[in-house]
Motif scaffolding. Structure first.
Motif, short mmCIF file in Angstrom:
data_model
loop_
_atom_site.label_atom_id
_atom_site.label_comp_id
_atom_site.label_asym_id
_atom_site.label_seq_id
_atom_site.Cartn_x
_atom_site.Cartn_y
_atom_site.Cartn_z
N GLY A 59 -3.75 1.76 4.25
CA GLY A 59 -3.87 0.68 3.27
C GLY A 59 -2.54 0.35 2.62
O GLY A 59 -2.47 -0.43 1.69
N ALA A 61 1.47 1.36 0.93
CA ALA A 61 2.06 2.32 -0.01
C ALA A 61 0.95 2.83 -0.91
O ALA A 61 -0.01 2.12 -1.18
CB ALA A 61 3.13 1.64 -0.84
N ARG A 64 -1.36 4.62 -6.11
CA ARG A 64 -1.52 5.60 -7.21
C ARG A 64 -0.18 6.23 -7.57
O ARG A 64 0.00 6.77 -8.63
CB ARG A 64 -2.52 6.68 -6.78
CG ARG A 64 -3.94 6.13 -6.64
CD ARG A 64 -4.85 7.08 -5.94
NE ARG A 64 -4.40 7.35 -4.56
CZ ARG A 64 -5.22 7.93 -3.67
NH1 ARG A 64 -6.45 8.29 -4.03
NH2 ARG A 64 -4.81 8.15 -2.44
N LEU A 77 9.77 4.70 2.50
CA LEU A 77 9.13 4.11 3.68
C LEU A 77 10.20 3.50 4.59
O LEU A 77 10.11 3.56 5.82
CB LEU A 77 8.12 3.06 3.24
CG LEU A 77 7.15 2.57 4.32
CD1 LEU A 77 6.52 3.72 5.08
CD2 LEU A 77 6.06 1.69 3.69
N GLY A 102 2.50 -1.55 3.44
CA GLY A 102 3.39 -0.59 4.07
C GLY A 102 2.83 -0.02 5.36
O GLY A 102 3.58 0.37 6.25
N GLU A 125 1.05 -7.62 -0.63
CA GLU A 125 1.86 -7.25 -1.78
C GLU A 125 1.97 -8.36 -2.83
O GLU A 125 2.06 -8.09 -4.02
CB GLU A 125 3.26 -6.84 -1.33
CG GLU A 125 3.31 -5.53 -0.60
CD GLU A 125 3.04 -5.64 0.90
OE1 GLU A 125 2.48 -6.67 1.35
OE2 GLU A 125 3.37 -4.70 1.63
N PRO A 132 6.43 -7.70 0.47
CA PRO A 132 6.51 -6.54 1.36
C PRO A 132 7.90 -5.90 1.22
O PRO A 132 8.90 -6.58 1.41
CB PRO A 132 6.29 -7.14 2.74
CG PRO A 132 5.52 -8.40 2.48
CD PRO A 132 6.05 -8.92 1.18
N GLY A 133 7.93 -4.62 0.85
CA GLY A 133 9.22 -4.01 0.49
C GLY A 133 9.76 -3.04 1.51
O GLY A 133 10.71 -2.32 1.25
N PHE A 255 12.45 -6.93 -3.98
CA PHE A 255 11.27 -6.08 -4.23
C PHE A 255 11.45 -5.33 -5.56
O PHE A 255 10.55 -5.31 -6.41
CB PHE A 255 11.11 -5.08 -3.08
CG PHE A 255 9.97 -4.11 -3.27
CD1 PHE A 255 10.19 -2.85 -3.82
CD2 PHE A 255 8.67 -4.47 -2.95
CE1 PHE A 255 9.14 -1.96 -4.03
CE2 PHE A 255 7.61 -3.59 -3.14
CZ PHE A 255 7.85 -2.33 -3.69
#
Ligand code: T1G
Length: 693
Positions: A59, A61, A64, A77, A102, A125, A132-133, A255
């Motif tokens: 799913g 990055a 949490r 990542l 991610g 994102e 998207p980072g 980002f």
């Protein structure tokens, strides 16, 4: 263990295993790096397959970890993807179920991608106020082309893998045993000796600049409140104009910039808040839930009909009960009309309309609802009526069924006392229109059992509601807070503001609709009735009298053609009313108040801090269990701006010390008694903390 490793037929199988959706948290990232290294050192291994255990490939990055140092902790990542790309042995991503954010970026760093049909593909994102980072803005355009990639990135929408089968993103779609197919593919890849990289492709588009300019103009309109979509365009433009590594650096800088915007903080807060609301602190997640296969709704009015539609939409049969045939027919006809309207707009096929209507059973007899698993009462908001209905339900409905009331303010404990099964009684407060509004306040009575609560929270998710648990008090969470907001709106008129100024100020802040336009829409007579009740029950709860004078003039709002504003037939636009404004000014004179110029800032502070102060009292009393629950009520039920994140997060952003200073200042002003500072705010301000710390 968040990553499993094993070798099968010369292929190293790295399985992400970080429930619930294989979020790419620090431990998982470490596991992938270790797995690739292990495969590299194992001469029996010729290729690598990366896949995900359970209900997702990944799913993305691990949200949490977002506001923690772990999120940026190496291996980031980016680092993981660089290591995968640099592998001397071909790496194949085997996608299924969900490959998002991610997770998709990791897959795009692999040399090959194979997928099961029906995989949800997205770079969502932007919905978190980000972009998207980890290379998504640079690799996706290279994989599927500029236009489809930009559309996915700017919208954050999910696209099924079937629609992307020929896009260039996947090397094979594997029907049946994904793992066996992926391993076979990896073996062939090893044979070929090729390790293609998306980063080496060029972005295909005949008129990139023109398309990007069009895209930028399209999203620029919302840039003020949502900077992320424009930055998405900037990042994708870099994929067209810059060398890959420069594009990656640029994406990274954007980002990080977005990560620290208040809008992204608000959107991430809302994402986690919605899921946190489903967790009730003293109700264990493994609490047994009852099956809900048959629902009964008592009352076929606006609320009853809307409530019934939620279950019909979710495929659950509903028996709807009225006392008179004519009311029952009207209610059923309204449900059908709503569905037919959706069909006319192309939102529903006629077949679906008939399917849903076929699940609806109208009746005048309580005998027909005796087998219901869940009964929701939506009758007239008067305790006597509730009493007769719940006494009847108690006699007729099978033991173990859940008996819910849709009451918006009445005491659920009192309603439960009309039955011999108070443990099965709960409030389910839907918001009008009940088939549209996401918010559902689940009102927990003193005796409501934990399995009933767990069941209602589960069924709420099935009917796509954001359920927030409230304790029993007048107005529960939302209406109790909105009452203080409404009081301040009236007092502002007494002191010098006019309806249009108040509405414009709070709508500029981001509310969908200001208090006076909202009153005209919902009906000013509703508030009038509550104030009359208040005058008897709570004489300390003083109000501006302008609302009463308005109703005495019959100005109930749009439904009477005039309210705080004037309306023209067939036109829902609100026109300032000279007569009403003169009435307001005259009322100030009658009160002996010298009207003063009130700033928009003061208007916004007094309306929003009225919510915050009451919300703090609600938290203190345990009516709501967490600040994010209060925020979810306002974001999903009261038009509070999503990019601000809710009244309690807004207060944290402003700083509770500043909120407290303002509350104390207003407590010395007109009708200052309405500003008793909540002790929780005083305590947290003293400790330099926020509600969401
Ligand atoms: N990280 C951690 N937990 C997640 C998660 C995530 N990304 N996504 C979902 N969960 C948890 C969720 O909190 C809930 O937990 C459970 O999974 C089921 O979720 C670098 C920075 C994946 C389609 O935005 O869209 O990657 O309540 O109820 O309906 O560029 O969750 O059970 O304890 O929604 O089956 C981008 C967000 C991250 C995906 C599953 N990814 N998630 O839907 O279940 S940013 C997302 C979803 C990123 C990179 C950037 C959905 C889902 P609990 P659920 P669902």
């Amino acid at each position: 263990m968040t990553v499993e490793y094993k070798v099968q037929d010369g292929v190293a199988l790295i399985t992400l295993d970080n429930p619930p959706v294989n979020g790419l948290g620090h431990a998982t990232r470490l596991g992938v790096v270790a797995g690739v290294a292990r495969a590299a050192d194992d001469d029996s291994v010729r290729a690598i397959v990366i896949t995900g255990a359970g209900k997702a490939f990944s799913g993305g990055a691990d949200i949490r970890e977002f506001n923690t140092p772990k999120a940026a902790q190496e291996p980031s990542l980016h680092t993981v993807i660089r290591i995968v790309e640099a592998s001397a042995k071909p790496v194949v991503a085997a996608l299924h179920s969900v490959a998002m954010g991610g997770g998709l970026e990791l897959a795009m760093g692999c040399h090959y991608r194979v997928t099961a049909p029906g995989t949800q593909i997205a770079l969502p994102e932007v919905k978190l106020g980000l972009l998207p980072g980890a290379g998504g803005t640079q690799r996706l355009p290279r994989a599927i082309g500029l236009e489809p990639a930009l559309n996915m990135i700017v919208s954050g929408d999910t696209v099924m893998s079937d629609a992307l089968a020929d896009s260039g993103l996947f090397d094979e779609v594997i029907d049946g045993d994904l793992l066996a197919g992926a391993i076979a593919f990896a073996q062939r890849a090893a044979e070929s000796g090729k390790r293609p990289l998306l980063r080496e492709r060029k972005v295909a588009h005949e008129n990139a600049e023109g398309f990007l300019q069009f895209a930028r103009n399209t999203v620029a309109a919302m840039a003020k409140n949502f900077p992320a979509p424009v930055k998405c365009v900037d990042a994708v433009q870099a994929a067209v104009q810059k060398r890959f590594d420069d594009g990656i650096q640029y994406e990274r800088s954007l980002f990080i910039e977005l990560m620290y915007t208040p809008q992204s903080r608000a959107l991430r807060h809302a994402f986690l808040g919605e899921r946190a609301a489903a967790k009730i602190p003293d109700v264990p997640e493994d609490t047994p839930v009852c099956k809900v296969e048959r629902v009964a709704v008592i009352g076929a009015g606006t609320m009853g009909g809307g409530i019934a539609m939620n279950f019909l939409n979710a495929g659950i049969p509903v028996t709807i009960l009225e006392t008179k045939q004519e009311a029952l027919d009207r209610g059923v006809a309204t449900i059908r009309k709503n569905y037919e309207n959706s069909a006319k707009k192309g939102k529903l096929t006629q077949e679906k309309v008939e399917e849903r209507m076929a699940r609806l059973t109208p009746t005048l007899s309580y005998d027909d609802i005796r087998d219901a698993d869940l009964v929701i009462e939506a009758v007239f908001e008067e305790m006597g009526v509730k009493e007769s209905v719940f006494k009847r339900l108690d006699e007729v409905v099978k033991p173990g069924a859940i008996l819910a009331s849709n009451t918006s303010t009445l005491d659920v404990d009192r309603i439960a006392s009309f039955t011999k099964r108070p443990q099965d009684v709960v409030g389910m407060h839907f918001f009008s229109p009940a088939n549209v509004m996401k918010l559902l306040e689940v009102v927990r009575g003193a005796k409501t059992s934990k399995d009933v609560l767990a069941t209602v929270m589960r069924i709420a998710k099935k009917i796509r509601k954001t359920a927030v648990v409230s304790g029993v008090c007048d107005g529960f969470i939302g209406n109790r807070m909105i009452e203080q907001y409404g009081r301040q709106a009236g007092f502002l008129l007494d002191e010098g503001a006019l309806p249009e100024q108040v509405d414009k100020a709070i709508e500029k802040f981001g509310f969908a609709m200001g208090p006076f336009r909202m009153g005209d829409l919902a009906g000013n007579d509703i508030g009038w009735a509550i104030r009359k009740r208040r005058a008897v029950e709570r004489p300390d709860m003083t109000y501006s009298k302008t609302g009463d004078v308005l109703c005495e003039l019959g100005h109930f709002g749009q439904k009477t053609g005039a309210g705080w504003y004037d309306y023209k037939a067939g036109d829902r636009k609100a026109y300032p009313s000279q007569a009403v404004n003169e009435m307001i000014e005259q009322h100030s004179r009658d009160l002996g108040i010298k009207r003063r110029k009130i700033s928009d800032e003061e208007i916004v502070e007094r309306l929003v801090y009225a919510l915050v102060n009451e919300g703090a009292k609600i938290l203190e009393e345990g009516i709501a269990s967490k600040a994010s629950d209060v925020d979810m009520v306002y974001l999903t039920g009261y038009g509070f701006p999503l990019f601000v994140g809710g009244p309690m997060l807004y207060a944290d952003t402003v700083g509770l010390h500043n909120v407290l200073q303002a509350v104390r200042r207003y407590s010395k002003g007109y009708r200052g008694e309405a500003w008793q500072p909540a002790p929780l705010i005083e305590r947290l301000a003293e400790q330099g903390k926020g509600f969401n710390d």
